[in-house]
Every structure is written in C-alpha cells, then in structure tokens.
Design a protein around this motif. Sequence first.
Motif, mmCIF file in Angstrom:
data_model
loop_
_atom_site.group_PDB
_atom_site.id
_atom_site.type_symbol
_atom_site.label_atom_id
_atom_site.label_comp_id
_atom_site.label_asym_id
_atom_site.label_seq_id
_atom_site.Cartn_x
_atom_site.Cartn_y
_atom_site.Cartn_z
ATOM 1 N N SER A 4 9.438 5.592 1.553
ATOM 2 C CA SER A 4 10.516 5.198 0.645
ATOM 3 C C SER A 4 10.366 5.856 -0.715
ATOM 4 O O SER A 4 11.340 6.340 -1.301
ATOM 5 N N LEU A 5 9.154 5.875 -1.219
ATOM 6 C CA LEU A 5 8.916 6.460 -2.540
ATOM 7 C C LEU A 5 9.061 7.968 -2.524
ATOM 8 O O LEU A 5 9.589 8.559 -3.468
ATOM 9 N N LEU A 6 8.643 8.601 -1.452
ATOM 10 C CA LEU A 6 8.781 10.059 -1.328
ATOM 11 C C LEU A 6 10.259 10.439 -1.289
ATOM 12 O O LEU A 6 10.681 11.384 -1.941
ATOM 13 N N ALA A 9 13.583 13.527 9.672
ATOM 14 C CA ALA A 9 13.075 14.694 10.401
ATOM 15 C C ALA A 9 12.147 15.539 9.524
ATOM 16 O O ALA A 9 11.088 15.981 9.974
ATOM 17 N N ALA A 10 12.529 15.737 8.271
ATOM 18 C CA ALA A 10 11.697 16.534 7.361
ATOM 19 C C ALA A 10 10.353 15.851 7.103
ATOM 20 O O ALA A 10 9.300 16.494 7.142
ATOM 21 N N LEU A 11 10.375 14.550 6.867
ATOM 22 C CA LEU A 11 9.131 13.817 6.628
ATOM 23 C C LEU A 11 8.270 13.786 7.885
ATOM 24 O O LEU A 11 7.052 13.916 7.809
ATOM 25 N N GLY A 12 8.905 13.622 9.033
ATOM 26 C CA GLY A 12 8.172 13.636 10.291
ATOM 27 C C GLY A 12 7.470 14.966 10.502
ATOM 28 O O GLY A 12 6.311 15.012 10.921
ATOM 29 N N SER A 13 8.154 16.058 10.200
ATOM 30 C CA SER A 13 7.548 17.387 10.315
ATOM 31 C C SER A 13 6.386 17.542 9.353
ATOM 32 O O SER A 13 5.354 18.121 9.694
ATOM 33 N N LEU A 14 6.550 17.031 8.153
ATOM 34 C CA LEU A 14 5.484 17.125 7.156
ATOM 35 C C LEU A 14 4.235 16.386 7.615
ATOM 36 O O LEU A 14 3.114 16.849 7.386
ATOM 37 N N LEU A 72 7.904 6.035 10.050
ATOM 38 C CA LEU A 72 9.224 6.195 9.444
ATOM 39 C C LEU A 72 10.344 5.499 10.196
ATOM 40 O O LEU A 72 10.388 5.525 11.431
ATOM 41 N N MET A 73 11.273 4.936 9.430
ATOM 42 C CA MET A 73 12.485 4.332 9.981
ATOM 43 C C MET A 73 13.672 4.823 9.139
ATOM 44 O O MET A 73 13.557 4.966 7.924
ATOM 45 N N GLN A 74 14.803 5.040 9.801
ATOM 46 C CA GLN A 74 15.993 5.504 9.102
ATOM 47 C C GLN A 74 16.610 4.382 8.288
ATOM 48 O O GLN A 74 16.621 3.229 8.705
ATOM 49 N N GLY A 75 17.152 4.746 7.126
ATOM 50 C CA GLY A 75 17.774 3.759 6.257
ATOM 51 C C GLY A 75 19.252 3.572 6.536
ATOM 52 O O GLY A 75 19.826 4.204 7.426
ATOM 53 N N HIS A 128 0.854 -1.189 0.000
ATOM 54 C CA HIS A 128 0.000 0.000 0.000
ATOM 55 C C HIS A 128 0.884 1.230 0.000
ATOM 56 O O HIS A 128 1.991 1.207 0.544
ATOM 57 N N LEU A 129 0.384 2.293 -0.555
ATOM 58 C CA LEU A 129 1.085 3.566 -0.458
ATOM 59 C C LEU A 129 0.916 4.094 0.965
ATOM 60 O O LEU A 129 1.889 4.481 1.613
ATOM 61 N N ILE A 130 -0.329 4.079 1.464
ATOM 62 C CA ILE A 130 -0.646 4.585 2.797
ATOM 63 C C ILE A 130 -1.576 3.588 3.489
ATOM 64 O O ILE A 130 -2.506 3.090 2.871
ATOM 65 N N ILE A 131 -1.306 3.344 4.769
ATOM 66 C CA ILE A 131 -2.181 2.495 5.575
ATOM 67 C C ILE A 131 -2.608 3.302 6.802
ATOM 68 O O ILE A 131 -1.758 3.811 7.531
ATOM 69 N N ASP A 132 -3.900 3.424 7.013
ATOM 70 C CA ASP A 132 -4.430 4.114 8.203
ATOM 71 C C ASP A 132 -3.844 5.511 8.396
ATOM 72 O O ASP A 132 -3.449 5.879 9.497
ATOM 73 N N GLY A 133 -3.763 6.285 7.339
ATOM 74 C CA GLY A 133 -3.257 7.651 7.447
ATOM 75 C C GLY A 133 -1.742 7.695 7.507
ATOM 76 O O GLY A 133 -1.055 6.683 7.455
ATOM 77 N N ILE A 134 -1.231 8.928 7.616
ATOM 78 C CA ILE A 134 0.209 9.152 7.626
ATOM 79 C C ILE A 134 0.605 9.699 8.983
ATOM 80 O O ILE A 134 -0.035 10.590 9.517
ATOM 81 N N SER A 135 1.686 9.161 9.515
ATOM 82 C CA SER A 135 2.150 9.557 10.840
ATOM 83 C C SER A 135 3.672 9.573 10.871
ATOM 84 O O SER A 135 4.322 8.819 10.135
ATOM 85 N N ARG A 136 4.233 10.376 11.753
ATOM 86 C CA ARG A 136 5.695 10.387 11.913
ATOM 87 C C ARG A 136 6.184 9.043 12.453
ATOM 88 O O ARG A 136 7.357 8.715 12.342
ATOM 89 N N PHE A 137 5.287 8.271 13.012
ATOM 90 C CA PHE A 137 5.660 6.958 13.540
ATOM 91 C C PHE A 137 5.751 5.898 12.440
ATOM 92 O O PHE A 137 6.108 4.750 12.715
#
Length: 192
Positions: A184-186, A114-119, A102-105, A91-100
Amino acid sequence: EGEEAVTSSGLKVKLSDSKQATGTMGSLQNLKKFNNQDFNHLRASCLSQGLLFEDATFPAHVSSIGPDLVSEDKLHQIQWKRPTELQKNPHLIIDGISRFDLMQGEIGDCWMLAALGSLTLQKQFLGNVLPRDQGFQNDYAGIFHFRFWQYGVWVDVVIDDRLPFLNGKYLSVHPRTSNEFWPSLLEKAYAK
C-alpha cells in the motif's frame, strides 16, 4: 565488464550487475529527492517534535486521488487512515516480500499489482526500491520513502502513511495479511 544480451529486435544491450557505482549519476549515493524532501531530516524533525508526518505535497485529500479513478460522488466518501489506526502491530514487511502478499484495490489497479509482483521476483533490485531504514517499530513517525528509477536516476519519494479507504475497503493495492503495509505504501509513493 558487463555481459551483453540481444533483444528480440536484435539490438545488443549491456547487462549491468545490480551494484551501483559509488558517487556516479544514477547511483543510490546520488539520489534525487522528489520535491526536495529529505526522508532522514523530515523523520528526525517529526520525532523530535513528537508529531506524525503529514505530507503537504501529497495530502490526504481527494486532490491526491485523481478525477478518473473514482466517481465524483464516491470521492467525497474516501477516508484516510494510518496503519497504526488499522492494526495494533503493523509492519512494513513480515517474513520477507512475496508476490503472494498483494491484493488488488477498489480502483482496479491490476497493472500495479503485476509490476509489484514482478519486482518481488527480482530480490537484487528490491532493496533499491524499498529501503530497510524504516518501519513501524523503531523511529516511527508516520513517514516512509521509496526509490524509483526514472530517466537514468534513482528518485527518492517521501510519503506519509495515510492510506485511502472507500466504504471500509482499500482503494489501492493492499496486503493479503492485515498487518503488512509495504504494498500500500509503495503504491502511494508511486502515485505521488
């Protein structure tokens, strides 16, 4: 009229609401197409031919990684995989988008995290960056697009969904849940 705010340096700036003016420079209706790639046209072409999109302008190749992110010996160990190769039901998105989400690569991209979490905390802007007209369920053709605000203009960036892996681990930001791929895609679109 927009509200005004005073920055820490004392400069007055106008705060605009999140709505974009129709047809004006800097609006979502006047998107700049990065590399002149049109998402809808490319996706329709792939769907009509039964092909998955492969982005020749940002190929699944070491040249798209950058020489300073990974050592030379590891560059040639990178494998590229589509989410559909990793998961039965991506899926692109599951149950909305949250800063939680994300995991660092492996490349240590904490600045992107940090930027994605802020977004994710700015829901009114999220739809501008992450268009909802795409996914893995309907009209999937291995192609996605994201929009970035650059120099006063929204820029639409098209990518294929082949993601880099090193020793079986994501090279870039990745989702906390195994079948949600917006982070990942973003990041791939931003890297392009």
